[in-house]
Motif scaffolding. Sequence first.
Motif, PDB file in Angstrom:
ATOM      1  N   LEU A 108      32.415  54.160 132.618  1.00 35.97           N
ATOM      2  CA  LEU A 108      32.672  53.490 133.794  1.00 35.97           C
ATOM      3  C   LEU A 108      31.977  52.187 133.997  1.00 35.97           C
ATOM      4  CD1 LEU A 108      34.267  53.493 136.404  1.00 35.97           C
ATOM      5  CD2 LEU A 108      32.384  54.319 137.755  1.00 35.97           C
TER       6      LEU A 108
ATOM      7  N   LEU B  46      33.554  46.162 139.023  1.00 30.36           N
ATOM      8  CA  LEU B  46      34.765  47.200 138.593  1.00 30.36           C
ATOM      9  C   LEU B  46      35.997  46.937 139.200  1.00 30.36           C
ATOM     10  CD1 LEU B  46      32.884  50.536 138.412  1.00 30.36           C
ATOM     11  CD2 LEU B  46      33.410  49.116 136.492  1.00 30.36           C
TER      12      LEU B  46
ATOM     13  N   ASN C  23      38.246  45.619 136.035  1.00 30.69           N
ATOM     14  CA  ASN C  23      39.209  46.966 135.585  1.00 30.69           C
ATOM     15  C   ASN C  23      40.454  46.897 136.355  1.00 30.69           C
ATOM     16  OD1 ASN C  23      37.271  47.510 133.993  1.00 30.69           O
ATOM     17  ND2 ASN C  23      36.730  49.398 135.135  1.00 30.69           N
TER      18      ASN C  23
END
Length: 161
Positions: free
Chosen positions: A118, A58, A62
């Motif tokens: 997520l 992540l 992201n």
Amino acid sequence: MRVQRAMMNFFSSSTRSLFDHILVYALLAMSQYVVLRAGVFSLGTAGFAALGAYATALLITNSGWPPAAAIVAECCSAASAARCWRLPLSRLARRVPALATLALVQIVLSATQNWVSLTNGALGVSGIPKVASTGILLAVVVVVVLILSRWGATASAARWT
């Protein structure tokens, strides 16, 4: 010439990817072996590895972190999660910590598969760049196997005498 051609076919991109997965799983198995060798039956290694892996993925995909910094942050996140579980687990008796770490693994599994916004659910995080080559993974596995072997124990004992 034939052997060389066979080796080139073995290390095609799909086979190399499979070999990389085998090496990563071997490292995960050896991390569990270290815990078992210490005399603790804990299944939390998989949960902490998953937390660290998702944190790294992540941060890279992201947040745009560089892979090296994300790996350092991953180690810190997994270590802090283990630190949070340390005190409650140390107060449990006999075989109960094994069940508690199994519960941790199930919590992490449920969170990663059901938190679709997520983690993208069961599909996982996509777009993760490959950081380690097959040679680096193989070298790490060989070093860890040597450290965990009798030769490694002998070298460690000789160092401390």
